[in-house]
Write a protein that holds these residues in place. Structure first.
Motif, PDB file in Angstrom:
ATOM      1  N   LEU A   9      -8.715   0.333  -2.274  1.00  0.00           N
ATOM      2  CA  LEU A   9      -7.493  -0.436  -2.048  1.00  0.00           C
ATOM      3  C   LEU A   9      -7.525  -1.781  -2.764  1.00  0.00           C
ATOM      4  O   LEU A   9      -6.517  -2.219  -3.322  1.00  0.00           O
ATOM      5  CB  LEU A   9      -7.271  -0.609  -0.546  1.00  0.00           C
ATOM      6  N   VAL A  10      -8.669  -2.423  -2.787  1.00  0.00           N
ATOM      7  CA  VAL A  10      -8.788  -3.706  -3.477  1.00  0.00           C
ATOM      8  C   VAL A  10      -8.703  -3.493  -4.991  1.00  0.00           C
ATOM      9  O   VAL A  10      -8.070  -4.284  -5.700  1.00  0.00           O
ATOM     10  CB  VAL A  10     -10.089  -4.428  -3.059  1.00  0.00           C
ATOM     11  N   PHE A  70       1.409  -1.331  -0.088  1.00  0.00           N
ATOM     12  CA  PHE A  70       1.839  -1.115  -1.469  1.00  0.00           C
ATOM     13  C   PHE A  70       3.220  -0.472  -1.572  1.00  0.00           C
ATOM     14  O   PHE A  70       3.724  -0.252  -2.667  1.00  0.00           O
ATOM     15  CB  PHE A  70       0.819  -0.253  -2.228  1.00  0.00           C
ATOM     16  N   GLY A  71       3.822  -0.128  -0.434  1.00  0.00           N
ATOM     17  CA  GLY A  71       5.153   0.459  -0.451  1.00  0.00           C
ATOM     18  C   GLY A  71       5.203   1.881  -0.978  1.00  0.00           C
ATOM     19  O   GLY A  71       6.238   2.333  -1.475  1.00  0.00           O
ATOM     20  N   ASN A 113     -15.822   2.182   1.315  1.00  0.00           N
ATOM     21  CA  ASN A 113     -15.318   2.956   0.184  1.00  0.00           C
ATOM     22  C   ASN A 113     -13.800   2.862   0.103  1.00  0.00           C
ATOM     23  O   ASN A 113     -13.237   2.681  -0.982  1.00  0.00           O
ATOM     24  CB  ASN A 113     -15.777   4.405   0.308  1.00  0.00           C
ATOM     25  N   ALA A 114     -13.132   2.980   1.240  1.00  0.00           N
ATOM     26  CA  ALA A 114     -11.669   2.894   1.259  1.00  0.00           C
ATOM     27  C   ALA A 114     -11.205   1.492   0.869  1.00  0.00           C
ATOM     28  O   ALA A 114     -10.244   1.338   0.094  1.00  0.00           O
ATOM     29  CB  ALA A 114     -11.134   3.263   2.645  1.00  0.00           C
ATOM     30  N   ILE A 171      -6.999   6.209   5.702  1.00  0.00           N
ATOM     31  CA  ILE A 171      -6.896   4.755   5.571  1.00  0.00           C
ATOM     32  C   ILE A 171      -6.065   4.402   4.335  1.00  0.00           C
ATOM     33  O   ILE A 171      -5.141   3.587   4.413  1.00  0.00           O
ATOM     34  CB  ILE A 171      -8.307   4.128   5.487  1.00  0.00           C
ATOM     35  N   ALA A 172      -6.379   5.035   3.219  1.00  0.00           N
ATOM     36  CA  ALA A 172      -5.675   4.738   1.967  1.00  0.00           C
ATOM     37  C   ALA A 172      -4.186   5.080   2.063  1.00  0.00           C
ATOM     38  O   ALA A 172      -3.338   4.333   1.559  1.00  0.00           O
ATOM     39  CB  ALA A 172      -6.320   5.494   0.812  1.00  0.00           C
ATOM     40  N   ALA A 173      -3.869   6.178   2.707  1.00  0.00           N
ATOM     41  CA  ALA A 173      -2.463   6.580   2.823  1.00  0.00           C
ATOM     42  C   ALA A 173      -1.664   5.567   3.634  1.00  0.00           C
ATOM     43  O   ALA A 173      -0.558   5.167   3.232  1.00  0.00           O
ATOM     44  CB  ALA A 173      -2.353   7.966   3.468  1.00  0.00           C
ATOM     45  N   PHE A 174      -2.218   5.121   4.747  1.00  0.00           N
ATOM     46  CA  PHE A 174      -1.480   4.171   5.583  1.00  0.00           C
ATOM     47  C   PHE A 174      -1.419   2.778   4.967  1.00  0.00           C
ATOM     48  O   PHE A 174      -0.374   2.127   5.008  1.00  0.00           O
ATOM     49  CB  PHE A 174      -2.056   4.139   7.002  1.00  0.00           C
TER      50      PHE A 174
END
Length: 120
Positions: A18-19, A95-96, A13-14, A86-89
């Motif tokens: 991200l993709v 993605f900066g 899911n994460a 996961i998304a935050a890191f």
């Protein structure tokens, strides 16, 4: 085995999020009007990242159905919050995106909550 399935579903899911973010970064900002949405759909139809994100979502959905057939939803569902970590890191490193004290504090609270849930 249930925990492995849960974590696999969360990871898929994460990855999907991200993709899809990567795909939309290529497409660009979409305005909320019919012509812009149609243009976005046309661009998404040829974007490999969008297809990969959708594939990850479908796989995540299948894995999650397996999870729900084996585990209590009150146990499994809170593990989805690991996806936020996961998304935050990845957002920060790839993605900066910003990572301030409040985000780090929230991530720490999520980690504590998931740990307590796992221990129960």
């Amino acid at each position: 085995m249930n925990l492995i399935l849960i974590l696999t579903g969360v990871l898929l899911n994460a990855i999907a999020q991200l993709v899809l973010k990567k795909g939309m970064s290529i497409i660009g900002v979409v305005q909320v009007d019919i012509p812009s949405i149609i243009t976005m759909i046309m661009k998404a139809a040829t974007n490999v990242y969008i297809y990969l994100g959708l594939l990850c979502y479908v796989l995540s959905f299948v894995v999650w159905l397996m999870v729900l057939s084996r585990s209590e939803v009150s146990y499994a569902y809170p593990f989805l919050s690991i996806g936020y970590i996961i998304a935050a890191f990845v957002g920060y490193f790839y993605f900066g995106e910003s990572m301030g004290l409040y985000k780090l504090s929230g991530i720490a609270l999520i980690c504590i909550g998931v740990f307590l849930l796992y221990r129960s």
